[in-house]
Design a protein around this motif. Structure first.
Motif, PDB file in Angstrom:
ATOM      1  N   ALA A  81       0.831  -1.211   0.000  1.00 35.82           N
ATOM      2  CA  ALA A  81       0.000   0.000   0.000  1.00 35.82           C
ATOM      3  C   ALA A  81       0.863   1.259   0.000  1.00 35.82           C
ATOM      4  O   ALA A  81       0.540   2.245  -0.688  1.00 35.82           O
ATOM      5  CB  ALA A  81      -0.937  -0.008   1.212  1.00 35.82           C
ATOM      6  N   LYS A  82       1.951   1.250   0.749  1.00 34.08           N
ATOM      7  CA  LYS A  82       2.864   2.405   0.768  1.00 34.08           C
ATOM      8  C   LYS A  82       3.410   2.688  -0.627  1.00 34.08           C
ATOM      9  O   LYS A  82       3.563   3.850  -1.030  1.00 34.08           O
ATOM     10  CB  LYS A  82       4.020   2.154   1.735  1.00 34.08           C
ATOM     11  CG  LYS A  82       3.663   2.306   3.215  1.00 34.08           C
ATOM     12  CD  LYS A  82       4.898   2.064   4.081  1.00 34.08           C
ATOM     13  CE  LYS A  82       4.565   2.080   5.564  1.00 34.08           C
ATOM     14  NZ  LYS A  82       4.185   3.406   6.045  1.00 34.08           N
ATOM     15  N   LEU A  83       3.727   1.623  -1.369  1.00 35.20           N
ATOM     16  CA  LEU A  83       4.238   1.798  -2.727  1.00 35.20           C
ATOM     17  C   LEU A  83       3.191   2.425  -3.643  1.00 35.20           C
ATOM     18  O   LEU A  83       3.523   2.968  -4.697  1.00 35.20           O
ATOM     19  CB  LEU A  83       4.694   0.455  -3.302  1.00 35.20           C
ATOM     20  CG  LEU A  83       5.985  -0.111  -2.688  1.00 35.20           C
ATOM     21  CD1 LEU A  83       6.214  -1.543  -3.158  1.00 35.20           C
ATOM     22  CD2 LEU A  83       7.185   0.759  -3.057  1.00 35.20           C
ATOM     23  N   LEU A  84       1.931   2.349  -3.249  1.00 32.10           N
ATOM     24  CA  LEU A  84       0.843   2.970  -4.011  1.00 32.10           C
ATOM     25  C   LEU A  84       0.403   4.292  -3.392  1.00 32.10           C
ATOM     26  O   LEU A  84      -0.615   4.862  -3.790  1.00 32.10           O
ATOM     27  CB  LEU A  84      -0.346   2.003  -4.100  1.00 32.10           C
ATOM     28  CG  LEU A  84      -0.070   0.677  -4.828  1.00 32.10           C
ATOM     29  CD1 LEU A  84      -1.264  -0.263  -4.704  1.00 32.10           C
ATOM     30  CD2 LEU A  84       0.274   0.918  -6.294  1.00 32.10           C
ATOM     31  N   GLY A  85       1.150   4.757  -2.390  1.00 25.82           N
ATOM     32  CA  GLY A  85       0.866   6.050  -1.780  1.00 25.82           C
ATOM     33  C   GLY A  85      -0.258   6.038  -0.771  1.00 25.82           C
ATOM     34  O   GLY A  85      -0.829   7.084  -0.463  1.00 25.82           O
ATOM     35  N   ILE A  86      -0.584   4.862  -0.248  1.00 28.49           N
ATOM     36  CA  ILE A  86      -1.690   4.735   0.705  1.00 28.49           C
ATOM     37  C   ILE A  86      -1.163   4.161   2.016  1.00 28.49           C
ATOM     38  O   ILE A  86      -0.397   3.196   2.022  1.00 28.49           O
ATOM     39  CB  ILE A  86      -2.809   3.840   0.135  1.00 28.49           C
ATOM     40  CG1 ILE A  86      -3.471   4.549  -1.054  1.00 28.49           C
ATOM     41  CG2 ILE A  86      -3.845   3.493   1.197  1.00 28.49           C
ATOM     42  CD1 ILE A  86      -4.514   3.730  -1.776  1.00 28.49           C
ATOM     43  N   ASP A  87      -1.600   4.767   3.108  1.00 33.91           N
ATOM     44  CA  ASP A  87      -1.130   4.383   4.441  1.00 33.91           C
ATOM     45  C   ASP A  87      -2.192   3.545   5.140  1.00 33.91           C
ATOM     46  O   ASP A  87      -3.292   4.028   5.411  1.00 33.91           O
ATOM     47  CB  ASP A  87      -0.825   5.643   5.255  1.00 33.91           C
ATOM     48  CG  ASP A  87      -0.379   5.315   6.662  1.00 33.91           C
ATOM     49  OD1 ASP A  87       0.470   4.418   6.807  1.00 33.91           O
ATOM     50  OD2 ASP A  87      -0.875   5.949   7.614  1.00 33.91           O
ATOM     51  N   LEU A  88      -1.866   2.270   5.429  1.00 35.17           N
ATOM     52  CA  LEU A  88      -2.770   1.403   6.173  1.00 35.17           C
ATOM     53  C   LEU A  88      -2.377   1.404   7.652  1.00 35.17           C
ATOM     54  O   LEU A  88      -1.235   1.683   7.998  1.00 35.17           O
ATOM     55  CB  LEU A  88      -2.717  -0.031   5.635  1.00 35.17           C
ATOM     56  CG  LEU A  88      -3.069  -0.227   4.159  1.00 35.17           C
ATOM     57  CD1 LEU A  88      -3.014  -1.710   3.796  1.00 35.17           C
ATOM     58  CD2 LEU A  88      -4.453   0.336   3.851  1.00 35.17           C
TER      59      LEU A  88
END
Length: 486
Positions: A258-265
């Motif tokens: 998700a971080k690689l897609l710019g999203i923080d889980l």
């Protein structure tokens, strides 16, 4: 499609390229890409259940809008309970129907009545417990006025089915994930590097520790009656690390992707085996599920604000529900009940929140006491895991009886009967614990500031060890993650 497989690596590389180099100038196209790729990812497991996921998504999307638009309370309640009932109905049919009918028949057989109930011969849709809880929290939050209904189906669909978390969490909330989906995202190098670090650490935990532990654990638990007490304790010890490294390894990879897609889980694990009591353990273990039951079950029931009796009742309810969430088996219910019984004394003595945060005490004697508390907490947790891992209550009781067999207790001979030696596994677990302890105050492994040569040297030694260990441990066939069955 497993995270630890070549298929997923190729799938994600393609998505990454399309995401940042083709659709990067349009948020709408990026989200469409995420939704389509999530459905493709899910269809790899069983394309037939993709329709169930889409139906559940449509139901909660439409119900959320209807609840927001409702002119009166009765209409609002109708759509709220429709969504809740249908979601729990699907979960009940696929996951719990057989358990209830067979338990009902077993109960009547004790009174001399023989029933032959019809059971369903269907497989459990992968990830149903996770995406159902996404939808439930969304609808509940709208009903309570905490959030407004999402009008864009694509954005809502991504929230429910975002492929990194779709089949095994973490369980996200609309208040945290939806705003990120609706906001333009730019590639950030440092965030991407942290994501790669987390993926690397997740693969190490899964491939090197969890998968190797499973070789010994599966045999010991399946043939517990053939082994000595010492071997059975070893099996329980190894399962503790197998389930932690398997599940937290999945969460690490999901968060990293998700971080690689710019999203923080949200973080799902915070080194739970360094907990000093059960209260702290449950603030560090499967955080997204624990907080879900706290916010949507425990607090609505009254939490700890009522009488002591009601507070204990509420604790028992959420722990038993947590066990039941994991599977339709009495072993999971007993596992949940055991953890409740561990927790209640701490609650009554008002020290269940004694350790909040990652801080550890200073002073030699204080550290010795905390190390002792960590061992006690780990021992209690490991004991409970025996029920979690056993196929039936009979197996769990038999396993426990076997531990206390007097003959040849210390004859731990399993390492001599396998093609894979157990010694490298012990070394890997030992080094794993050292690394986790060193980074215990960080959210992501390997992100601690390297302000000295020693810290930099240790970091790169860890990188080398982790990468080599993964390469040496890769097998011909990727193994599934434990929590896929829940």
């Amino acid at each position: 499609m497993l995270f630890n497989s070549l298929n997923f690596a190729l799938f994600f590389i393609l998505i990454f390229i399309l995401y940042w180099f083709v659709t990067n100038k349009s948020l709408k196209l990026q989200n469409i890409l995420l939704l389509v790729s999530s459905y493709v990812f899910y269809a790899f497991w069983d394309w037939r259940f993709l329709f169930l996921l889409i139906f559940s998504t449509l139901l909660d999307y439409y119900s959320g809008i209807k609840i927001s638009n409702a002119k009166n309370e009765s209409s609002k309640r109708f759509w709220f309970w429709l969504s809740i009932s249908v979601n729990l109905g699907f979960l009940g049919i696929f996951k719990y129907y057989n358990f209830f009918v067979t338990s009902f028949a077993d109960l009547f057989s004790n009174f001399g009545y023989v029933l032959n109930p019809k059971t369903l011969n269907v497989i459990l849709p992968v990830g149903i417990s996770f995406y159902t809880f996404h939808g439930l929290s969304y609808v509940i939050d709208i009903y309570k006025g905490k959030i407004k209904a999402e009008r864009n189906f694509v954005d809502y669909g991504v929230f429910v089915s975002f492929f990194p978390l779709l089949v095994a969490g973490p369980i996200e909330r609309a208040t945290h994930l939806l705003p990120q989906i609706k906001k333009a995202r730019k590639f950030d190098y440092e965030t991407a590097v942290n994501g790669l670090r987390q993926i690397l650490w997740g693969l190490f935990k899964k491939i090197v520790i969890a998968d190797t532990c499973s070789i010994f654990v599966d045999d010991i638990f399946q043939n517990y009656y053939n082994y000595t007490g010492g071997t059975l304790i070893l099996g329980a010890f190894l399962f503790s690390f197998q389930i932690y490294c398997d599940f937290s390894g999945y969460s690490d990879i999901a968060i990293g992707v998700a971080k690689l897609l710019g999203i923080d889980l949200i973080i799902n694990f915070k080194m739970p085996y360094f907990s000093r009591n059960i209260g702290e353990f449950w603030r560090r273990w499967h955080i997204s599920l624990s907080s879900w039951f706290r916010d949507y079950v425990y607090i609505p029931l009254g939490g700890s604000k009522g009488s002591q009796f009601k507070s204990i009742r509420n604790i028992l309810i959420i722990f038993i529900l947590s066990g039941f969430w994991h599977g339709a088996n009495w072993t999971f219910i007993i596992w949940g009940l055991l953890n409740a019984l561990y927790f209640i004394p701490s609650f009554l003595m008002k020290n269940n929140r004694k350790y909040v945060g990652n801080s550890f005490q200073s002073g030699f004697l204080s550290k010795i006491k905390e190390v002792f508390d960590i061992f006690i907490t780990f021992g209690l947790t490991t004991f409970a895991w025996i029920f979690f891992r056993s196929n039936t209550l009979t197996d769990a009781v038999g396993y426990l009886k076997g531990i206390f067999k007097p003959s040849d207790f210390f004859n731990i001979h399993t390492a001599l009967t396998y093609e894979v030696s157990i010694r490298p596994l012990f070394i890997s677990i030992f080094i794993f614990l050292i690394i986790e302890w060193y980074y215990k105050n960080e959210e992501v492994i390997f992100t601690k500031s390297c302000d000295t040569r020693t810290a930099t040297f240790f970091k790169y030694i860890c990188y080398i060890f982790v990468i080599i260990s993964i390469l040496l441990s890769i097998r011909n066939q990727s193994t599934s993650f434990i929590y896929f069955q829940f």
